[in-house]
Design a protein around this motif. Sequence first.
Motif, PDB file in Angstrom:
ATOM      1  N   ASN A 108       0.813  -1.227   0.000  1.00 34.84           N
ATOM      2  CA  ASN A 108       0.000   0.000   0.000  1.00 34.84           C
ATOM      3  C   ASN A 108       0.842   1.271   0.000  1.00 34.84           C
ATOM      4  O   ASN A 108       0.398   2.321  -0.467  1.00 34.84           O
ATOM      5  N   ASN A 109       2.063   1.185   0.539  1.00 31.82           N
ATOM      6  CA  ASN A 109       2.925   2.369   0.588  1.00 31.82           C
ATOM      7  C   ASN A 109       3.201   2.935  -0.801  1.00 31.82           C
ATOM      8  O   ASN A 109       3.360   4.148  -0.970  1.00 31.82           O
ATOM      9  N   ALA A 110       3.278   2.047  -1.808  1.00 32.62           N
ATOM     10  CA  ALA A 110       3.586   2.505  -3.169  1.00 32.62           C
ATOM     11  C   ALA A 110       2.508   3.461  -3.667  1.00 32.62           C
ATOM     12  O   ALA A 110       2.804   4.545  -4.190  1.00 32.62           O
ATOM     13  N   GLN A 111       1.245   3.065  -3.517  1.00 32.40           N
ATOM     14  CA  GLN A 111       0.153   3.909  -3.996  1.00 32.40           C
ATOM     15  C   GLN A 111      -0.003   5.161  -3.147  1.00 32.40           C
ATOM     16  O   GLN A 111      -0.271   6.246  -3.669  1.00 32.40           O
ATOM     17  N   THR A 112       0.181   5.011  -1.836  1.00 33.23           N
ATOM     18  CA  THR A 112       0.057   6.169  -0.945  1.00 33.23           C
ATOM     19  C   THR A 112       1.084   7.247  -1.302  1.00 33.23           C
ATOM     20  O   THR A 112       0.759   8.434  -1.361  1.00 33.23           O
ATOM     21  N   ARG A 113       2.308   6.823  -1.569  1.00 34.10           N
ATOM     22  CA  ARG A 113       3.343   7.795  -1.945  1.00 34.10           C
ATOM     23  C   ARG A 113       3.037   8.415  -3.300  1.00 34.10           C
ATOM     24  O   ARG A 113       3.184   9.621  -3.478  1.00 34.10           O
ATOM     25  N   SER A 114       2.631   7.592  -4.244  1.00 28.93           N
ATOM     26  CA  SER A 114       2.302   8.109  -5.571  1.00 28.93           C
ATOM     27  C   SER A 114       1.162   9.124  -5.497  1.00 28.93           C
ATOM     28  O   SER A 114       1.198  10.179  -6.149  1.00 28.93           O
ATOM     29  N   ASN A 115       0.152   8.829  -4.679  1.00 30.02           N
ATOM     30  CA  ASN A 115      -0.957   9.773  -4.490  1.00 30.02           C
ATOM     31  C   ASN A 115      -0.473  11.071  -3.853  1.00 30.02           C
ATOM     32  O   ASN A 115      -0.935  12.163  -4.213  1.00 30.02           O
ATOM     33  N   GLY A 116       0.459  10.940  -2.905  1.00 33.31           N
ATOM     34  CA  GLY A 116       1.020  12.132  -2.261  1.00 33.31           C
ATOM     35  C   GLY A 116       1.789  12.996  -3.241  1.00 33.31           C
ATOM     36  O   GLY A 116       1.695  14.233  -3.211  1.00 33.31           O
ATOM     37  N   PHE A 117       2.555  12.343  -4.122  1.00 32.07           N
ATOM     38  CA  PHE A 117       3.263  13.098  -5.169  1.00 32.07           C
ATOM     39  C   PHE A 117       2.257  13.843  -6.051  1.00 32.07           C
ATOM     40  O   PHE A 117       2.420  15.028  -6.355  1.00 32.07           O
ATOM     41  N   LYS A 118       1.219  13.107  -6.470  1.00 30.80           N
ATOM     42  CA  LYS A 118       0.221  13.669  -7.400  1.00 30.80           C
ATOM     43  C   LYS A 118      -0.500  14.876  -6.796  1.00 30.80           C
ATOM     44  O   LYS A 118      -0.760  15.867  -7.486  1.00 30.80           O
ATOM     45  N   THR A 119      -0.807  14.778  -5.502  1.00 30.39           N
ATOM     46  CA  THR A 119      -1.503  15.882  -4.827  1.00 30.39           C
ATOM     47  C   THR A 119      -0.744  17.197  -4.985  1.00 30.39           C
ATOM     48  O   THR A 119      -1.335  18.254  -5.196  1.00 30.39           O
ATOM     49  N   VAL A 120       0.569  17.125  -4.895  1.00 32.31           N
ATOM     50  CA  VAL A 120       1.397  18.333  -5.022  1.00 32.31           C
ATOM     51  C   VAL A 120       1.665  18.670  -6.489  1.00 32.31           C
ATOM     52  O   VAL A 120       1.438  19.810  -6.936  1.00 32.31           O
TER      53      VAL A 120
END
Length: 316
Positions: free
Chosen positions: A162-174
């Motif tokens: 799950n960390n992979a998607q969570t980080r990717s989503n965090g990148f996308k948010t910014v």
Amino acid sequence: MFNMTKRLLIASTASLTLMASSAWADGLMSIIVNNPSNPYWFTEGQVAKKTAEDMGYEANVSAHKGDTNTESKLIDTAITNKAKAIILDPANADGSIGAVRKAVAAGIPVIIINAEINQSGLAKAQLVSNNAQGAALGAMQWIESVGDSGNYVELFGAPSDNNAQTRSNGFKTVLSQYPDLIKVASEVANWDRTQGYTKMQSILQANPNIKGVISGNDDMALGAIAALKEAGKISQVKVGGFDGSPDAANAILNGEMEYTVLQPVATFAAEAIRQADNFIKNGNTGVDSEKQLFDCYLITSENIKYYTSAFTLSQH
């Protein structure tokens, strides 16, 4: 003289036996990590082991390397060995649930670290980095380095984590706030340095004019850096990582990596042991919530001097 020496030896042996038996009086803690060839997981296992031993437990570290069948067998071994607790970095958010359930059914408390399982109420605690916070922190620093326009690529971790998607989503948010930043490629490299290298080689052939690489972990970023150096493009492309590994710290010192986001793995690996010990002795972890988030820290050339040991920033 001989009799005196003999009595001293007998007394010494007796005290050593007593020390040995009391040292392991609290039983076994079984620590199961992903892959110790990665310095992140190596540190996770070694910190947990030392903390357990310092508290009077026997401790062993084993690795499933992302394979749920291996993980299941390691859980079976822990049950057979009558472990007092299992500290588990799960192989798969969904696929590890059965193994955890098996341990719980055997009466062994499980403390999850680093990666989550997609079921609450099974593990006594889940201790993880605040990946969303860390990803946003990294992405903001990445913008400072790369700028607000141009082509970039993302290296994505193992989809089973799950960390992979969570980080990717965090990148996308910014990054999505900057419409002139164009993501021309997103490749899964499974947290692996070699895959980061080969994926980056392919990306460069199709997209020679990228300005930046944002990576879900340090090993993939370091693989990308190797490919960029080989292609003679390291000075043109800014790379950001995630983990806070010693190799990433060296890459920052060498001017090859812009930043890394440090996960406080040494902190939560030790805390997992303390909570397991509390549960063994008192029937609870001493913490109200099952899921616990540990904030990440940004490491750049400006504060790299505070990086004093693996995954540790001394100012925090």
